[in-house]
Design a protein around this motif. Structure first.
Motif, PDB file in Angstrom:
ATOM      1  N   LYS A 169       1.148  -1.159   0.165  1.00  0.00           N
ATOM      2  CA  LYS A 169       0.463   0.100  -0.712  1.00  0.00           C
ATOM      3  C   LYS A 169       0.869   1.139  -0.031  1.00  0.00           C
ATOM      4  O   LYS A 169       1.817   1.341   1.171  1.00  0.00           O
ATOM      5  CB  LYS A 169      -1.049   0.418   1.062  1.00  0.00           C
ATOM      6  N   VAL A 170       0.431   2.579  -0.904  1.00  0.00           N
ATOM      7  CA  VAL A 170       1.336   3.382  -1.154  1.00  0.00           C
ATOM      8  C   VAL A 170       0.749   4.742  -1.038  1.00  0.00           C
ATOM      9  O   VAL A 170      -0.598   4.704  -1.674  1.00  0.00           O
ATOM     10  CB  VAL A 170       2.155   3.410  -2.278  1.00  0.00           C
ATOM     11  N   ALA A 171       0.440   5.299  -0.338  1.00  0.00           N
ATOM     12  CA  ALA A 171       0.881   7.096  -0.199  1.00  0.00           C
ATOM     13  C   ALA A 171       1.515   7.803  -0.842  1.00  0.00           C
ATOM     14  O   ALA A 171       2.519   8.126  -0.972  1.00  0.00           O
ATOM     15  CB  ALA A 171       0.943   7.898   1.257  1.00  0.00           C
ATOM     16  N   VAL A 172       0.396   8.251  -2.075  1.00  0.00           N
ATOM     17  CA  VAL A 172       1.165   9.547  -2.906  1.00  0.00           C
ATOM     18  C   VAL A 172       0.492  10.812  -2.866  1.00  0.00           C
ATOM     19  O   VAL A 172      -0.593  11.103  -2.182  1.00  0.00           O
ATOM     20  CB  VAL A 172       0.601   9.268  -4.639  1.00  0.00           C
ATOM     21  N   THR A 193      -0.859  -0.598  -4.892  1.00  0.00           N
ATOM     22  CA  THR A 193      -2.229   0.374  -4.280  1.00  0.00           C
ATOM     23  C   THR A 193      -1.961   1.715  -3.924  1.00  0.00           C
ATOM     24  O   THR A 193      -1.437   1.583  -2.792  1.00  0.00           O
ATOM     25  CB  THR A 193      -2.896  -0.620  -3.487  1.00  0.00           C
ATOM     26  N   VAL A 194      -2.052   2.658  -4.729  1.00  0.00           N
ATOM     27  CA  VAL A 194      -2.454   3.592  -4.074  1.00  0.00           C
ATOM     28  C   VAL A 194      -3.669   4.435  -3.017  1.00  0.00           C
ATOM     29  O   VAL A 194      -4.575   3.852  -3.633  1.00  0.00           O
ATOM     30  CB  VAL A 194      -2.459   4.808  -5.624  1.00  0.00           C
ATOM     31  N   SER A 195      -3.560   4.455  -2.014  1.00  0.00           N
ATOM     32  CA  SER A 195      -4.672   3.538  -1.168  1.00  0.00           C
ATOM     33  C   SER A 195      -4.938   5.005  -0.254  1.00  0.00           C
ATOM     34  O   SER A 195      -5.954   5.380  -0.495  1.00  0.00           O
ATOM     35  CB  SER A 195      -3.782   2.657   0.686  1.00  0.00           C
ATOM     36  N   THR A 196      -3.813   6.291  -0.541  1.00  0.00           N
ATOM     37  CA  THR A 196      -4.534   7.381  -0.148  1.00  0.00           C
ATOM     38  C   THR A 196      -3.385   8.625  -1.148  1.00  0.00           C
ATOM     39  O   THR A 196      -1.925   8.284  -1.003  1.00  0.00           O
ATOM     40  CB  THR A 196      -4.303   8.062   1.210  1.00  0.00           C
ATOM     41  N   LEU A 197      -4.276   9.440  -2.305  1.00  0.00           N
ATOM     42  CA  LEU A 197      -3.649  10.568  -2.627  1.00  0.00           C
ATOM     43  C   LEU A 197      -3.679  11.982  -2.127  1.00  0.00           C
ATOM     44  O   LEU A 197      -4.783  12.291  -1.746  1.00  0.00           O
ATOM     45  CB  LEU A 197      -3.933  10.343  -4.153  1.00  0.00           C
ATOM     46  N   GLN A 198      -2.691  12.592  -1.454  1.00  0.00           N
ATOM     47  CA  GLN A 198      -3.096  14.051  -1.152  1.00  0.00           C
ATOM     48  C   GLN A 198      -2.306  14.847  -1.624  1.00  0.00           C
ATOM     49  O   GLN A 198      -1.330  14.689  -2.649  1.00  0.00           O
ATOM     50  CB  GLN A 198      -2.622  13.421   0.703  1.00  0.00           C
TER      51      GLN A 198
END
Ligand code: 1QQ
Length: 390
Positions: free
Chosen positions: A168-171, A197-202
């Motif tokens: 899981k990745v945060a971008v 997986t992009v779990s959160t995009l901020q």
């Protein structure tokens, strides 16, 4: 009869005077413009470019300049915004009569200022403009800074080697900066292509200082990797706040975080950040070995990427000028004609630089072979280094 003759010669005199007013000789020493960030937060990146460019000026002039004619760098502060870059470009083109420009620092600025140089037929070499689309701005725009599409994926591949369990990745990215938007696009594509997986995009702004909202989202998403595309001050603060609020996973920083000038911002918490590189001090080219040796002697540390790229930008101009000078002595050229010929010569040549052997495709995109990944290792709150990973 006599009267007609007199009329003709008066007209001829007028024509000659007019052409003299428009024709402009190339000055000596030959002026090459450098428009990078010397002030603003962007100077965290630009300072290294000033050092690299100055270094090339000293080194290449000591080796004969342009076949015996010296050159000088004319600096105009392009700061961190579009207007400053536009003003710097205009001054260099119309007041300083430069043959070409190394600059600006940011892609965001290149999209605003490069069209001005392009319309004036003044060659530009982007020393650090890595967003998609920069060489396509115009025929007079090329870059020595390899694009994010080529450089950035290397950081993710290396992160996966360091921790194969990443899922899981945060971008996170600065939405008001063209480079950051371009780079995050590449990062997101690479994450997906690697089956992650992009779990959160901020999103954030390069002017932000408080990242509580974004960091909270990252913590809630329970990710193994956080990828940050921003510039040095905002990026450094974001890294710092990620760690302060308890994020334990790996962090990849983009090119905007690629400077030890970020160390005072995140201090010990910069430790471990992974950043892809378009330059390595261990690049085996003869040109780089000399560069590293002289740089170390002067600055007591290894040269950083932004210094090496700015050096390469100046070097390309000087070597292309040498080639043009061999066709017709530099001081005898009309400035406008020289700029056009110089642009052709830049695109035609091959350059053995500290980045290795580089050339350009017909759009002005740099053709470069070797790329690297480094990881920040902090010794204490103030000092650290980029350790190159195999
Ligand atoms: C760009 C960049 C910057 C981060 C370099 C300083 O790569 O704006 O294209």
């Amino acid at each position: 009869m006599n009267r007609t003759k007199l009329k003709v010669s008066a007209a001829a005199v007028l024509a000659i005077t007019a052409s003299l007013a428009f024709a402009q000789k190339v000055e000596s020493p030959v002026p090459i413009g450098v428009a990078v960030a010397q002030t603003s937060n962007t100077a965290l990146l630009g300072q290294e470019q000033v050092i690299g460019a100055r270094f090339a000026e000293k080194f290449l002039n000591a080796r004969g300049g342009i076949n015996g004619t010296p050159f000088k760098l004319v600096f105009q502060d392009a700061a961190g915004d579009e207007n400053s870059a536009i003003n710097a470009f205009q001054n260099l083109i119309t007041k300083e009569n430069v043959v070409g420009i190394v600059g600006p620092t940011l892609s965001q600025q290149a999209f605003a200022a490069d069209p001005i140089a392009d319309r004036a037929k003044v060659p530009v070499l982007g020393p650090s403009n890595t967003a998609k689309g920069v060489p396509q701005i115009g025929n007079y725009i090329a870059r020595v800074s390899a694009p994010v599409a080529v450089v950035a994926p290397n950081a993710i591949r290396t992160a996966l080697r360091l921790d194969p369990k990443i899922k899981k990745v945060a971008v996170l990215y600065a939405q008001n900066d063209a480079f950051s938007v371009s780079e995050t696009g590449t990062f997101q594509e690479t994450v997906k292509a690697q089956g992650l997986t992009v779990s959160t995009l901020q999103k954030f702004q390069t002017t932000d200082t408080d990242f509580t909202t974004q960091v909270t989202a990252v913590l809630n998403a329970d990710v193994d990797l956080a990828i940050v595309s921003g510039l040095a001050a905002d990026g450094g603060n974001l890294v710092k706040q990620l760690r302060q609020l308890g994020y334990k996973g790996l962090i990849i920083g983009g090119n905007g975080l690629n400077t030890s000038n970020m160390f005072p911002v995140c201090q010990k918490l910069c430790d471990g950040v992974i950043i892809a590189q378009a330059y390595s001090p261990s690049q085996p080219s003869a040109a780089n070995q000399v560069f590293v040796k002289e740089y170390r002697a002067q600055y007591k540390k290894d040269p950083p990427q932004f210094a090496a790229q700015a050096y390469a930008g100046v070097q390309v101009f000087v070597e292309a000028l040498r080639a043009v000078d061999r066709k017709k002595k530099i001081g005898t050229w009309d400035l406008g004609d020289l700029r056009v010929e110089l642009n052709k010569q830049i695109l035609a040549g091959k350059y053995n630089t500290p980045l290795g052997l580089i050339s350009f495709d017909k759009e002005g995109e740099v053709v470069q072979k070797d790329f690297y990944v480094a990881q920040i290792k902090m010794k204490d709150a103030k000092t650290g280094s980029f350790v190159f990973l195999k």
